[in-house]
Design an enzyme around this catalytic site. Structure first.
Site, PDB file in Angstrom:
ATOM      1  N   GLN A 100     122.901-117.398  92.490  1.00 50.58           N
ATOM      2  CA  GLN A 100     123.291-116.241  93.375  1.00 50.58           C
ATOM      3  C   GLN A 100     122.059-116.141  94.214  1.00 50.58           C
ATOM      4  O   GLN A 100     120.751-115.984  94.200  1.00 50.58           O
ATOM      5  CB  GLN A 100     123.291-115.049  92.643  1.00 50.58           C
ATOM      6  CG  GLN A 100     123.662-113.856  93.465  1.00 50.58           C
ATOM      7  CD  GLN A 100     123.660-112.439  92.838  1.00 50.58           C
ATOM      8  OE1 GLN A 100     122.658-112.211  92.252  1.00 50.58           O
ATOM      9  NE2 GLN A 100     125.080-112.029  92.712  1.00 50.58           N
ATOM     10  N   TYR A 178     121.320-105.126  99.475  1.00 52.83           N
ATOM     11  CA  TYR A 178     120.393-106.028  99.790  1.00 52.83           C
ATOM     12  C   TYR A 178     120.733-106.484 101.376  1.00 52.83           C
ATOM     13  O   TYR A 178     121.591-106.056 102.209  1.00 52.83           O
ATOM     14  CB  TYR A 178     120.291-106.946  98.834  1.00 52.83           C
ATOM     15  CG  TYR A 178     119.911-106.653  97.440  1.00 52.83           C
ATOM     16  CD1 TYR A 178     118.474-105.927  97.407  1.00 52.83           C
ATOM     17  CD2 TYR A 178     120.723-106.784  96.329  1.00 52.83           C
ATOM     18  CE1 TYR A 178     117.970-105.412  96.107  1.00 52.83           C
ATOM     19  CE2 TYR A 178     120.008-106.191  95.226  1.00 52.83           C
ATOM     20  CZ  TYR A 178     118.939-105.644  94.947  1.00 52.83           C
ATOM     21  OH  TYR A 178     118.361-105.412  93.917  1.00 52.83           O
ATOM     22  N   ARG A 225     129.438-112.290  96.853  1.00 50.82           N
ATOM     23  CA  ARG A 225     129.656-110.755  96.178  1.00 50.82           C
ATOM     24  C   ARG A 225     129.482-109.915  97.336  1.00 50.82           C
ATOM     25  O   ARG A 225     128.790-109.787  98.144  1.00 50.82           O
ATOM     26  CB  ARG A 225     128.260-110.603  95.228  1.00 50.82           C
ATOM     27  CG  ARG A 225     128.657-109.590  94.225  1.00 50.82           C
ATOM     28  CD  ARG A 225     127.582-109.404  93.220  1.00 50.82           C
ATOM     29  NE  ARG A 225     128.177-108.612  91.860  1.00 50.82           N
ATOM     30  CZ  ARG A 225     127.358-108.142  91.102  1.00 50.82           C
ATOM     31  NH1 ARG A 225     125.931-108.026  91.324  1.00 50.82           N
ATOM     32  NH2 ARG A 225     128.002-107.545  90.119  1.00 50.82           N
ATOM     33  N   GLY A 315     128.109-108.071  82.188  1.00 50.49           N
ATOM     34  CA  GLY A 315     126.630-108.187  82.207  1.00 50.49           C
ATOM     35  C   GLY A 315     125.815-108.188  80.917  1.00 50.49           C
ATOM     36  O   GLY A 315     125.602-109.000  80.315  1.00 50.49           O
ATOM     37  N   ARG A 316     125.484-106.870  80.728  1.00 51.98           N
ATOM     38  CA  ARG A 316     124.610-106.286  79.959  1.00 51.98           C
ATOM     39  C   ARG A 316     125.031-106.846  78.364  1.00 51.98           C
ATOM     40  O   ARG A 316     124.185-107.177  77.465  1.00 51.98           O
ATOM     41  CB  ARG A 316     124.175-104.887  79.706  1.00 51.98           C
ATOM     42  CG  ARG A 316     123.264-104.510  81.104  1.00 51.98           C
ATOM     43  CD  ARG A 316     123.023-103.120  81.117  1.00 51.98           C
ATOM     44  NE  ARG A 316     122.259-102.934  82.126  1.00 51.98           N
ATOM     45  CZ  ARG A 316     121.644-101.488  82.222  1.00 51.98           C
ATOM     46  NH1 ARG A 316     122.238-100.447  81.743  1.00 51.98           N
ATOM     47  NH2 ARG A 316     121.116-101.271  83.174  1.00 51.98           N
TER      48      ARG A 316
END
Length: 346
Positions: A100, A178, A225, A315-316
């Site tokens: 990424q 971002y 993304r 994810g987590r």
């Protein structure tokens, strides 16, 4: 109910995934002080190679993109060599991994690189840097057109570096407030030149990055993304809808490997998008879509069955369960994630 998650999925003629469960990008801040991936990181990713695709933690494309401590880079020979250890370890276990590519824009901090932060416009965010709370965010410098052109070249080079490092492809981080995402939202992009003001102008830099990387490494190895819904380090604006209507339409013709929704919880709704981000994107993008955001294997499988997206990123739970895919497939209980797990790589 989850059986369909374990069917192979062809992203394109070049890349077929072993299953439909992706490991979402998870920032861990575990690179060394030169931002080189460590052996511990190689071991960490290899243990999760059962995922249909691993999306690496976000990787900095150049020094002024750094906004958090010890986040890995992909712009020096040593960093490329460090990632080669990671990709080799994943491939040895039969896995696939995309890098990424990341520039944090106004979320960067000069503490890490000794220069000035840059962004579409000279508009700072409030607050302090996570993990280094003594650092308050700074007012960035608005990028010049020449500097924007250099950034496009730097993204392209980072993509080439990723292939040299052994990655199967790249996911451009165009989400979560971002740098690329900052160009796509009116709160952070207040320019009045060819990079601001209208949907076409605001999407110009993001599309230039996509096209430069596609030209460098191929569309089949390029993914993106996106975060149409502003929800972190960004204020929403109803005008953002027109920007993403245009942007998604343009992406449709690029034949990317996939498009990845950027949201921490896909139960969130946005009035200007008419509901959930994933449903909005699905309504404007017909090709491979990755859903993410607090899904379980069961709810994610149901969303795929309902046609809301095609692949599920987790994810987590992957932090807490290196063998997540096996546990779900074999109906074994999952270890519950806790923030204490962030302290070390397991």
């Amino acid at each position: 109910m989850t059986a369909d998650l374990f069917q192979p999925y062809a992203l394109n003629a070049s890349i077929t995934l072993n299953n439909k469960i992706l490991m979402a990008p998870l920032t861990r801040c575990q690179a060394d002080d030169d931002l080189v991936p460590t052996q511990a990181m190689a071991d960490y990713y290899a243990r999760r190679a059962d995922a249909g695709l691993i999306i690496s933690e976000a990787v900095i494309i150049r020094p002024d993109g750094q906004g958090y401590p010890n986040t890995p880079g992909l712009f020096t020979p040593e960093q490329i060599q460090g990632w080669q250890r990671v990709t080799s370890a994943v491939h040895a276990k039969g896995g696939k991994i995309f890098a990424q590519l990341w520039h944090t824009g106004r979320v960067a901090h000069s503490h890490f690189f000794g220069g000035q932060t840059v962004a579409p416009s000279a508009v700072k965010i409030e607050g302090t840097v996570p993990r280094q709370r003594e650092l308050a965010y700074e007012t960035p410098k608005a990028l010049t057109t020449d500097e924007i052109a250099q950034l496009v070249a730097d993204y392209s080079q980072a993509a080439a570096n990723a292939i040299d490092a052994g990655f199967d492809g790249v996911e451009i981080h165009g989400a979560n407030a971002y740098l690329i995402d900052q160009f796509l939202h009116h709160d952070s992009n207040r320019r009045d030149d060819e990079f601001g003001g209208t949907p076409e102008n605001m999407a110009r830099f993001p599309l230039a990055v996509v096209d430069a990387i596609v030209n460098r490494i191929g569309n089949e190895r390029t993914a993106l993304r996106v975060s149409p819904g502003a929800y972190v380090n960004m204020q929403g604006d109803s005008r953002d809808r027109a920007v993403f209507d245009y942007f998604l339409n343009q992406l449709e013709s690029r034949q990317l490997a996939y498009l990845h929704v950027g949201i921490f919880d896909d139960a969130l709704t946005f009035e200007y998008l008419g509901g959930r981000v994933s449903d909005y994107v699905r309504g404007h993008y017909s090709q491979t879509l990755v859903g993410v955001g607090s899904y379980s294997a069961e709810t994610g499988a149901q969303a795929i069955a309902d046609g809301r997206f095609d692949l599920l990123a987790i994810g987590r739970p992957f932090i807490a369960n290196p063998d997540y895919v096996v546990r779900v497939r074999d109906r074994q209980p999952l270890v519950t994630y806790s923030d204490e797990m962030l302290a070390e790589l397991v």
